[in-house]
Structures are given as C-alpha cells and as structure tokens.
Design a protein around this motif. Structure first.
Motif, PDB file in Angstrom:
ATOM      1  N   GLU A 219       7.014  -2.087  -7.018  1.00 55.57           N
ATOM      2  CA  GLU A 219       6.857  -0.989  -8.383  1.00 55.57           C
ATOM      3  C   GLU A 219       5.706  -0.237  -7.938  1.00 55.57           C
ATOM      4  O   GLU A 219       6.249   1.174  -8.242  1.00 55.57           O
ATOM      5  N   TYR A 220       4.936  -0.311  -6.760  1.00 55.24           N
ATOM      6  CA  TYR A 220       3.896   0.588  -6.651  1.00 55.24           C
ATOM      7  C   TYR A 220       4.664   1.791  -5.643  1.00 55.24           C
ATOM      8  O   TYR A 220       4.326   2.873  -5.731  1.00 55.24           O
ATOM      9  N   TYR A 221       5.607   1.117  -4.748  1.00 53.70           N
ATOM     10  CA  TYR A 221       6.183   2.229  -3.792  1.00 53.70           C
ATOM     11  C   TYR A 221       7.346   3.230  -4.623  1.00 53.70           C
ATOM     12  O   TYR A 221       7.230   4.410  -4.448  1.00 53.70           O
ATOM     13  N   LEU A 222       7.885   2.622  -5.873  1.00 54.07           N
ATOM     14  CA  LEU A 222       8.639   3.349  -6.411  1.00 54.07           C
ATOM     15  C   LEU A 222       7.826   4.400  -7.195  1.00 54.07           C
ATOM     16  O   LEU A 222       8.408   5.535  -7.593  1.00 54.07           O
ATOM     17  N   THR A 223       6.818   4.078  -7.691  1.00 53.29           N
ATOM     18  CA  THR A 223       5.948   4.853  -8.595  1.00 53.29           C
ATOM     19  C   THR A 223       5.292   6.106  -7.818  1.00 53.29           C
ATOM     20  O   THR A 223       5.294   7.366  -8.253  1.00 53.29           O
ATOM     21  N   GLY A 224       5.173   5.754  -6.378  1.00 55.48           N
ATOM     22  CA  GLY A 224       4.840   6.847  -5.442  1.00 55.48           C
ATOM     23  C   GLY A 224       5.777   7.512  -4.907  1.00 55.48           C
ATOM     24  O   GLY A 224       5.382   8.297  -3.930  1.00 55.48           O
ATOM     25  N   LYS A 225       7.055   7.228  -5.131  1.00 54.89           N
ATOM     26  CA  LYS A 225       8.215   7.871  -4.643  1.00 54.89           C
ATOM     27  C   LYS A 225       8.373   7.644  -3.136  1.00 54.89           C
ATOM     28  O   LYS A 225       8.693   8.515  -2.718  1.00 54.89           O
ATOM     29  N   LEU A 226       7.736   6.461  -2.604  1.00 50.25           N
ATOM     30  CA  LEU A 226       8.092   6.226  -1.572  1.00 50.25           C
ATOM     31  C   LEU A 226       9.305   5.214  -1.351  1.00 50.25           C
ATOM     32  O   LEU A 226       9.152   4.321  -1.088  1.00 50.25           O
ATOM     33  N   TYR A 227      10.303   6.022  -1.310  1.00 56.10           N
ATOM     34  CA  TYR A 227      11.698   5.498  -1.127  1.00 56.10           C
ATOM     35  C   TYR A 227      12.139   4.792  -0.139  1.00 56.10           C
ATOM     36  O   TYR A 227      12.546   3.638  -0.021  1.00 56.10           O
ATOM     37  N   LYS A 228      11.607   5.244   1.097  1.00 56.90           N
ATOM     38  CA  LYS A 228      11.811   4.551   2.281  1.00 56.90           C
ATOM     39  C   LYS A 228      11.236   2.894   2.304  1.00 56.90           C
ATOM     40  O   LYS A 228      11.918   1.843   2.656  1.00 56.90           O
ATOM     41  N   ARG A 251      18.234  -3.359 -11.642  1.00 63.55           N
ATOM     42  CA  ARG A 251      19.104  -2.503 -12.134  1.00 63.55           C
ATOM     43  C   ARG A 251      18.070  -1.332 -12.433  1.00 63.55           C
ATOM     44  O   ARG A 251      18.296  -0.223 -12.051  1.00 63.55           O
ATOM     45  N   SER A 252      17.014  -1.741 -13.185  1.00 67.95           N
ATOM     46  CA  SER A 252      16.024  -0.584 -13.638  1.00 67.95           C
ATOM     47  C   SER A 252      15.292  -0.078 -12.369  1.00 67.95           C
ATOM     48  O   SER A 252      14.970   1.102 -12.179  1.00 67.95           O
ATOM     49  N   GLN A 253      15.247  -0.779 -11.343  1.00 67.95           N
ATOM     50  CA  GLN A 253      14.397  -0.399 -10.091  1.00 67.95           C
ATOM     51  C   GLN A 253      15.413   0.328  -9.384  1.00 67.95           C
ATOM     52  O   GLN A 253      14.954   1.212  -8.747  1.00 67.95           O
ATOM     53  N   LEU A 254      16.567   0.001  -9.019  1.00 70.41           N
ATOM     54  CA  LEU A 254      17.501   0.926  -8.296  1.00 70.41           C
ATOM     55  C   LEU A 254      17.776   2.331  -9.006  1.00 70.41           C
ATOM     56  O   LEU A 254      18.237   3.308  -7.977  1.00 70.41           O
ATOM     57  N   ALA A 255      17.594   2.081 -10.311  1.00 75.01           N
ATOM     58  CA  ALA A 255      17.847   3.313 -10.878  1.00 75.01           C
ATOM     59  C   ALA A 255      16.866   4.483 -10.562  1.00 75.01           C
ATOM     60  O   ALA A 255      17.235   5.786 -10.963  1.00 75.01           O
ATOM     61  N   ARG A 256      15.687   3.996 -10.180  1.00 68.29           N
ATOM     62  CA  ARG A 256      14.687   4.973 -10.073  1.00 68.29           C
ATOM     63  C   ARG A 256      14.838   5.570  -8.525  1.00 68.29           C
ATOM     64  O   ARG A 256      13.975   6.439  -8.336  1.00 68.29           O
TER      65      ARG A 256
END
Length: 623
Positions: A219-228, A251-256
C-alpha cells in the motif's frame, strides 16, 4: 488532592476534567465505588445523539443517514461535529452537506492548528508530521520514519495527553490517529513538505516488508508510485495469494499500476485480466487489455527469454478462452483458444487464481453457470481442461463438482460418482472455494446414492452436510439441504419432515418468485403436490412456468437480463439507436470482432436473423 478526595465532607461532589491521566492513583477509589470515570469512549457521540444534536442544537435538517455519516466521519467528536455544522449552516440543500464535509475544512484546520499542533514540542510535531502517512503505527515503524529512538515514549505521551491518538490493542503496541487529525496532518505535509512524502512512503514500505507486513508495505509503495518496489513485492506475495480469498483486494492493487509498467510483468498483467473476468461488471475492459497486450508485445518482449514468451502467450490465450466462455458464449472460440494456450504451456498458464466464491451457498454450480445444458462433448472437454489448469494450484474443486453435476444430469452415474468423490477427497478446508462447492458436492453424492438405492448413506451424507454448513456459517443454504432431506424421508413414507420444512421456512404459493429463489419454490411445488393441495400447487406451477416469459405474448421474458448478458443488452440498445458495428466498437472501446460475436449471440438467444427483428424483439421485451 488524594487526601481531600478521601475525606471530603458528606454531600460534596468533585468533578475533575483533564486531557491527561490523573496525577494520583485511582484504582482504590474505583474499587470502593467512590469514583466514576468518563473516558473518551464515553464522551463520544452515538449516531442517535449526533442526529439529535444536529436537529435540536444546530437547526440542521439532516436526513438520518447523512447525520449518521457525519458522526462516523468525526468519530463522535463533538467539537468537529459543531465546527462542520457551523461551516455549512447556509447550505440550502441538506443532501449536499455530506459531500461538502471535509476534515480539512477551514474551521477544523484552524482549531487543530491553534489548539493542538502549535502547542506541541518540536520533536512531537516532527513525529506527527512524518507519521501522518501511516494507517497505523508502532514504535518501530515510527522510528524508521523519524529516526527517533524514543518513539514508544512519545506515543504513550500522546495517548496520555489524549492527543487524537487511538490505541489499537491492549498492550499499547499499535496506534492510529483520529481520522480528522490524520487528514489535517497529511494535508499540512502536502503543503509544507511535499518532497518528503515519497521518502516517507518508501521508508514505511521497506519497514513493513522487512517485518512481514506485506499488504501494508505494498500500500505504501503504490501510494508513493514506487511501482518497481510494488511489483517486486507482489511477485513475492503470489505464493500466498493463490490460496487466499484476496480477489477484490488484489485486483484493486493491480489496477493502481500503469498498464505499460504492468505489461513488463506478464504474470501480474494477465493475472489482473483473469481477476477482472471473474467480475462481470468489469469484464468489458478485458477485451481492451488483451488487445493492448497483443499490440505492445514486440516492444515489451525484446529482452524476454523463450520461456517468458511462452508464458505470455499461454496466459493470453487462456484469458481469451475464458472471455469467449464467460462473456461471448462462443464455444468455437473457447476450444480454439484453449488449444493455443495448451500449445505454449501444456500444464496451464502461470496466473494468480485467487478468487471470491460467487456461488457460495447455492445448491448447484453447474446450473448457476448456465441457464441451460450445453452439449456434452463441449462440457466435458472444457471442464477437464479447467481442472488440468487449476489442479496444480489446488483450485480445481469447483470445476470437479461442476463436471460431476454434468455427468449426473446426463445419467452417467459411474463417472459422476468417481468425479464427485475425487472433488470431496481433494477439498482443502483452507480453500475459499470450499464455500462454493460444499453443498453441491454433497447434494450430487446424495442423489447418486439415492439412484443406487443407498438411502441410509444418502441420509447420512445430508446430515453431515448440514453440520458442515452450520460450522461454516452458511445458514442460508440450510433451506436447500432440509428440503432434500425432507424429500428423501417422504420417499420412504415419512411426511413429518415435509410439514416441518414448510412450517420452518414459511414459503407460500403467493410469494413473488425471483431467479435467485427458484430452487426453494421448486421444492415447495413438490411438497404441495404431495399434500394434495392441488389449487395452490397449480397456482405456483403456473407462476414457475411463466417465470421468464412475457405474460402479454406468452413469449420470452420482458426482462432481458434473463436471456442476455449485461454487455449484450448494452449492445442491443445501441443497435436500437441505429449505430453501426464500427460505431458500437468505438463507443464501447472493444474490438470489431468482439462486437460481431456479441451480435451473433444476441441473434441466437432472441431467435432472430436481422437487426430489425432484434430491435423489434428487444422492444417487445422491455428494452
């Protein structure tokens, strides 16, 4: 103070108001019932109290639901309840009030700044700001963000000061901020130190990942757009997800994750498509995602190994096969894409097969998947391919039950018995699919036993199923199980169970019949016939026979959803608006070939051959 309290004159009552813990011991006063303590939870407004406050004190005519939502957003904190009401008193439309409510509104921001934030020491303000990104926190996580060694002491100090921090356990290990205070702090961070946010989010993600809190780290990585970092963690988590009921969350995490980034990892990209296919309302985007993958394959696969390329195409065609089966209903495309998928990876694609159980509690998987029997060769071939694919992941149980049901419907008892016993023996109590396959599997086994004259074994199968349904919390399924048990007793001359079933579930021939309740009313019809209540039975039989048919014409249902999928209904509406196939393709952002497949299915289901006939038939059915 303590001496004064213990020796107060009779008739004197002392009230102490404090935001901090009392500076003297109070346990003995409590035990002697000399002291009553009102804590934060006691002062928090309930929904009912909040509704009365807004109506009586603030003269706000809030609807009941809106008032309750305001209370929940403020967590019953009267100060913010009042400030929010004051800031919107001039609003004429009460329905707009909740939409305008914001924890960062000017009055609430001003109060929190003047009365709370500026009164804290610099280290406390530093901790509050840095930790504003956290959904929950403990001393170790706060230390990872702030670098302070005394975070536990600071957290306990904040709790003692009642500084909008809520303990989440009795050991005072985990805390969270009051929602409105968290919003205030986070918005202040956005305004004053926006460059620090990605650094804090990465630090939080790294700490959670190291501590095994993988979902929070993601959740923290995705919020920070740290996709790698997020993708690396997702790939690490997949071994757990295969056996977890994580469909919606995953599904909601992959959609981000942006599609070009996700396509660099076909395992996750096609797993995302697979998860979308399990939810009909999102299946429309699958065709676009598959087309995108095919279009950008060459650019994405430049540095892939041959094995990775094979994985790509195996997953691509597997999802196309499911799309053809679940959305298009095209058996030829199902077989064609299934064979292509097998060619690239004979043992099945590498995908995350996590899912939610859509048919949990139903007495049949087979009949829920299809409103009518498909031809036997296609059914057996399709389900065996699905079993081969899912078995490696331990998720083949539902497909096995569905196949056993098919064999039973075709009166192939030996094959049905072998398949259903295989399903039951392979079932895993930790598998979320157990809820879907439990009762259908026992029901098929019981009916096979009845067909072989093994009535005692059939009864025991149903008794065991009933106990399992109760243990798993599937109480709504008991009506089906009890109906089958009553019918079995009736076949042996005992009518008492039928009378008990009708008394317990109180169904009547006058009830409205819906698609979701056909099973129980079919049982009711059988029982009414046995009791020689022919008038009631005839009324119910006519209702069941007419279900899904237009009473005006005797033709198909006026409710198109009984015949067409939502996507087919949408396309039929566009046809009625005289749009061409090309225009429909552009409007819905799906392929031209997909539109043609949908239209062919519409013609077949409506038994028409031309667009005018389809429009006329659709309009006669309430399009």
């Amino acid at each position: 103070m303590l001496f004064f309290i213990e020796y107060m004159p009779e008739g004197v009552h002392l009230v102490i108001a404090s935001r901090e813990e009392l500076p003297f011991p109070s346990a003995r006063l409590h035990s002697r019932q000399l002291m009553i303590r009102l804590d934060t939870s006691d002062l928090r407004f309930t929904n009912r109290e909040g509704e009365q406050f807004y109506r009586s004190c603030m003269a706000l005519a809030l609807p009941e639901q809106a008032a309750h939502e305001w209370v929940e957003k403020t967590e019953g904190w009267i100060t913010t309840m009042k400030l929010a009401a004051l800031s919107h008193r001039a609003e004429d439309d009460p329905s707009m009030l909740l939409r305008k409510f914001s924890g960062a509104s000017h009055l609430i921001d001003q109060y929190l700044m003047e009365e709370v934030f500026v009164r804290q020491s610099e280290p406390i303000r530093h901790l509050l700001m840095d930790c504003s990104i956290l959904k929950r926190m403990n001393a170790q996580l706060c230390r990872a963000l702030t670098g302070f060694d005394d975070c536990q002491e600071q957290l306990e100090q904040l709790e003692r000061a009642r500084l909008f921090i809520v303990p989440l356990d009795n050991r005072k290990g985990w805390y969270r901020f009051h929602h409105l205070f968290a919003e205030f702090l986070y918005n202040r961070m956005l305004r004053t130190k926006p460059d620090r946010l990605p650094v804090l989010l990465e630090a939080a993600g790294e700490h959670c990942e190291a501590e095994g809190l993988l979902e929070e780290g993601l959740e923290y990585y995705l919020t920070g757009k740290l996709y790698k970092r997020a993708i690396g963690l997702l790939e690490e988590m997949t071994s757990q997800m295969v056996r977890m009921n994580t469909t919606v969350w995953l599904r909601s995490q992959l959609a981000r994750i942006p599609e070009p980034t996700l396509l660099q990892h076909p395992f996750l990209y096609f797993s995302y498509i697979h998860l979308l296919l399990l939810h009909e309302e999102q299946a429309a985007s699958v065709d676009r995602l598959l087309s995108y993958a095919e279009k950008h394959y060459e650019a994405a696969a430049r540095e892939w190994t041959e094995e990775s390329k094979n994985d790509f195409w195996a997953s691509y065609y597997f999802n196309k096969m499911l799309y053809a089966a679940l959305v298009l209903g095209d058996q030829h495309q199902v077989i064609h894409n299934m064979m292509l998928s097998k060619r690239y990876r004979p043992h099945g694609p590498r995908l995350i097969f996590a899912r939610q159980s859509r048919f949990a509690g139903k007495p049949s998987i087979f009949k829920e998947h299809s409103g009518q029997l498909v031809n036997r060769p296609f059914l057996v071939s399709f389900l065996n391919q699905m079993i081969d694919t899912f078995e490696e992941a331990g998720l083949a149980d539902s497909s096995l039950v569905c196949l056993a049901e098919g064999y039973y419907e075709y009166n192939e008892m030996d094959e049905a018995e072998q398949t259903i016993k295989r399903a039951i023996q392979s079932a895993d109590v930790n598998n979320p699919m157990l809820l879907e396959m439990l009762f259908p599997s026992r029901l098929v086994l019981s009916r096979i036993q009845q067909a072989r004259g093994l009535y005692d074994e059939a009864k025991e199968t149903l008794r065991s199923a009933r106990r399992e349904l109760i243990d798993l919390g599937l109480a709504t399924t008991l009506i089906y199980c009890d109906a089958e048990r009553a019918w079995l007793d009736l076949c042996e001359g005992d009518a008492s169970a039928v009378a008990e079933w009708m008394r317990m579930y109180r169904l009547t021939e006058n009830d409205p019949v819906t698609a979701s309740r056909l099973y129980e009313y079919q049982s009711l019809l059988r029982f009414l016939m046995f009791q020689e209540r022919y008038e009631q039975a005839e009324e119910l039989a006519n209702k069941l026979a007419a279900f899904g048919r237009d009473p005006a014409t005797g033709g198909e249902s006026a409710e198109l959803s009984l015949l067409l999928t939502p996507k087919e209904t949408e396309i039929l509406r566009l046809i009625a608006q005289r749009l061409t196939n090309k225009e429909i393709s552009a409007r819905l952002q799906i392929g031209y070939g997909t539109v043609r497949s949908h239209i062919n299915n519409i013609y077949s289901k409506l038994e028409v051959r031309t667009r005018p006939e389809a429009i006329h038939k659709g309009e006669s059915m309430g399009l």
